[in-house]
Each structure stands twice: as structure tokens, then as C-alpha cells.
Scaffold this motif. Structure first.
Motif, mmCIF file in Angstrom:
data_model
loop_
_atom_site.group_PDB
_atom_site.id
_atom_site.type_symbol
_atom_site.label_atom_id
_atom_site.label_comp_id
_atom_site.label_asym_id
_atom_site.label_seq_id
_atom_site.Cartn_x
_atom_site.Cartn_y
_atom_site.Cartn_z
ATOM 1 N N SER A 102 0.839 -1.203 0.000
ATOM 2 C CA SER A 102 0.000 0.000 0.000
ATOM 3 C C SER A 102 0.867 1.244 0.000
ATOM 4 O O SER A 102 1.791 1.370 0.785
ATOM 5 C CB SER A 102 -0.930 -0.004 1.211
ATOM 6 N N GLY A 103 0.557 2.142 -0.904
ATOM 7 C CA GLY A 103 1.276 3.405 -0.958
ATOM 8 C C GLY A 103 0.677 4.427 -0.005
ATOM 9 O O GLY A 103 1.386 5.221 0.613
ATOM 10 N N THR A 104 -0.635 4.380 0.137
ATOM 11 C CA THR A 104 -1.338 5.294 1.028
ATOM 12 C C THR A 104 -2.320 4.499 1.879
ATOM 13 O O THR A 104 -2.727 3.392 1.515
ATOM 14 C CB THR A 104 -2.127 6.361 0.240
ATOM 15 N N ALA A 105 -2.701 5.075 2.979
ATOM 16 C CA ALA A 105 -3.683 4.444 3.854
ATOM 17 C C ALA A 105 -5.077 4.610 3.252
ATOM 18 O O ALA A 105 -5.351 5.589 2.556
ATOM 19 C CB ALA A 105 -3.627 5.071 5.241
ATOM 20 N N GLY A 106 -5.932 3.639 3.516
ATOM 21 C CA GLY A 106 -7.309 3.739 3.059
ATOM 22 C C GLY A 106 -7.878 2.390 2.686
ATOM 23 O O GLY A 106 -7.259 1.349 2.916
ATOM 24 N N ASP A 107 -9.072 2.420 2.108
ATOM 25 C CA ASP A 107 -9.747 1.198 1.676
ATOM 26 C C ASP A 107 -9.342 0.867 0.245
ATOM 27 O O ASP A 107 -9.591 1.656 -0.675
ATOM 28 C CB ASP A 107 -11.269 1.356 1.745
ATOM 29 N N TYR A 108 -8.734 -0.290 0.073
ATOM 30 C CA TYR A 108 -8.386 -0.800 -1.247
ATOM 31 C C TYR A 108 -9.499 -1.739 -1.677
ATOM 32 O O TYR A 108 -10.081 -2.447 -0.854
ATOM 33 C CB TYR A 108 -7.038 -1.529 -1.208
ATOM 34 N N ARG A 109 -9.812 -1.734 -2.963
ATOM 35 C CA ARG A 109 -10.886 -2.570 -3.478
ATOM 36 C C ARG A 109 -10.296 -3.636 -4.386
ATOM 37 O O ARG A 109 -9.455 -3.356 -5.236
ATOM 38 C CB ARG A 109 -11.882 -1.710 -4.261
ATOM 39 N N ILE A 110 -10.735 -4.870 -4.177
ATOM 40 C CA ILE A 110 -10.311 -5.996 -5.011
ATOM 41 C C ILE A 110 -11.529 -6.490 -5.770
ATOM 42 O O ILE A 110 -12.548 -6.823 -5.163
ATOM 43 C CB ILE A 110 -9.711 -7.129 -4.150
ATOM 44 N N GLU A 111 -11.426 -6.488 -7.092
ATOM 45 C CA GLU A 111 -12.503 -6.992 -7.945
ATOM 46 C C GLU A 111 -12.114 -8.356 -8.493
ATOM 47 O O GLU A 111 -10.954 -8.570 -8.862
ATOM 48 C CB GLU A 111 -12.735 -6.073 -9.151
ATOM 49 N N ILE A 112 -13.087 -9.240 -8.562
ATOM 50 C CA ILE A 112 -12.878 -10.546 -9.178
ATOM 51 C C ILE A 112 -13.950 -10.704 -10.253
ATOM 52 O O ILE A 112 -15.147 -10.561 -9.976
ATOM 53 C CB ILE A 112 -12.946 -11.673 -8.142
ATOM 54 N N LEU A 113 -13.500 -10.958 -11.484
ATOM 55 C CA LEU A 113 -14.416 -11.104 -12.606
ATOM 56 C C LEU A 113 -13.982 -12.257 -13.482
ATOM 57 O O LEU A 113 -12.821 -12.648 -13.456
ATOM 58 C CB LEU A 113 -14.501 -9.803 -13.407
ATOM 59 N N PRO A 114 -14.895 -12.820 -14.263
ATOM 60 C CA PRO A 114 -14.520 -13.945 -15.131
ATOM 61 C C PRO A 114 -13.559 -13.494 -16.225
ATOM 62 O O PRO A 114 -13.712 -12.412 -16.789
ATOM 63 C CB PRO A 114 -15.844 -14.392 -15.754
ATOM 64 N N PHE A 115 -12.570 -14.328 -16.532
ATOM 65 C CA PHE A 115 -11.681 -14.061 -17.657
ATOM 66 C C PHE A 115 -12.465 -14.119 -18.966
ATOM 67 O O PHE A 115 -12.317 -13.270 -19.827
ATOM 68 C CB PHE A 115 -10.532 -15.078 -17.679
ATOM 69 N N ASP A 116 -13.317 -15.135 -19.094
ATOM 70 C CA ASP A 116 -14.135 -15.325 -20.289
ATOM 71 C C ASP A 116 -15.546 -14.831 -19.981
ATOM 72 O O ASP A 116 -16.231 -15.406 -19.140
ATOM 73 C CB ASP A 116 -14.166 -16.808 -20.671
ATOM 74 N N PRO A 117 -15.999 -13.776 -20.661
ATOM 75 C CA PRO A 117 -17.330 -13.245 -20.371
ATOM 76 C C PRO A 117 -18.472 -14.220 -20.682
ATOM 77 O O PRO A 117 -19.599 -13.990 -20.278
ATOM 78 C CB PRO A 117 -17.424 -11.994 -21.241
ATOM 79 N N GLU A 118 -18.170 -15.311 -21.370
ATOM 80 C CA GLU A 118 -19.206 -16.292 -21.697
ATOM 81 C C GLU A 118 -18.979 -17.625 -20.969
ATOM 82 O O GLU A 118 -19.562 -18.636 -21.333
ATOM 83 C CB GLU A 118 -19.261 -16.501 -23.208
ATOM 84 N N ALA A 119 -18.163 -17.607 -19.946
ATOM 85 C CA ALA A 119 -17.857 -18.835 -19.193
ATOM 86 C C ALA A 119 -19.078 -19.323 -18.426
ATOM 87 O O ALA A 119 -19.970 -18.546 -18.095
ATOM 88 C CB ALA A 119 -16.724 -18.567 -18.210
#
Length: 140
Positions: A102-119
């Protein structure tokens, strides 16, 4: 009597339809990640799951994302919302390795999404394995 039942049924159906987006969005709340807590979810095409982790400045995070049922992409956003990393390694059955300083303090957000949009929908699990101050020496 029948008319009253039909009107009541229509009123209930209309109310349920009107509140459907609110109910659907409740499932998409941003969950907080904690050290050594494993979060398992099922991901479908078109979905993005979001997690947050509160970090102090100069903290090191090491996490894994197991993907036994779906190939995922992991995006990390800093507290200002900027993408600071995107991870996409091995496919289904592999493990994404996530590291962050972390470079700065705060809330970091982690997104998880499909690699293949049609999976097909599939399961994944994210675990924060290390959360500690950044090492001050090379041996650390």
C-alpha cells in the motif's frame, strides 16, 4: 371475492417486482477481507465481485485466489479508485497470486471477474494469508 384476491395478488406481484433490483443489489455488497479468512463464492458471466481491505500506509498484503471452477481476473484499486494491478495467471484449476504494497492508507478494493465473459458459472475462493508492515531490510 375472486376480484379481491386477484387485485391483492397483482398488488403483491407488483411490489415484489419493484423491489427486485434492491434485493439483487444486496447480494453484491462489498465484503471486507480479513487476515486468514477464506471467502468462497460462485461467479457467473457478467458479474464482478468486490471486496475491500482497509490498509495503513506501507503495508504488505499476500493473498491467493483459488479458481477450481472458473478462470478469474483480479483487479486491485487504490483508495482513489485507480487500478494499481491486474492479475491473470493460470486458468481454471490454478491459483492467482496477489501481492500489494500500500502506498497510502485507506480502503483498497479488489474486484474478481470472469476471464471469459461467456464462461459457465464457477466457484473461486480468496484468502488473505499475510498482512503486515512492509519489511525494512532486504532479509525481511
Amino acid at each position: 371475492m375472486l376480484r379481491h384476491v386477484l387485485e391483492s395478488t397483482l398488488l403483491i406481484a407488483t411490489a415484489l417486482f419493484a423491489f427486485q433490483p434492491v434485493l439483487a443489489n444486496a447480494q453484491d455488497e462489498v465484503a471486507e477481507l480479513r487476515l486468514n479468512s477464506r471467502v468462497e463464492r460462485e461467479l457467473a458471466p457478467g458479474q464482478t465481485h468486490e471486496f475491500r481491505i482497509a490498509l495503513r500506509s506501507d503495508q504488505y498484503v499476500f493473498a491467493t485466489v483459488e479458481q477450481p471452477g472458473i478462470d478469474v481476473v483480479v483487479r486491485i484499486h487504490d483508495p482513489e479508485g485507480e487500478v494499481v494491478d491486474e492479475i491473470d495467471g493460470p486458468g481454471v484449476g490454478g491459483m492467482e497470486i496477489v501481492t500489494l504494497v500500500s502506498g497510502t492508507a485507506g480502503d483498497y478494493r479488489i474486484e474478481i471477474l470472469p476471464f471469459d465473459p461467456e464462461a459457465e458459472p464457477g466457484e473461486y475462493a480468496i484468502t488473505i494469508l499475510r498482512l503486515e508492515p512492509v519489511a525494512k531490510t532486504m532479509s525481511g
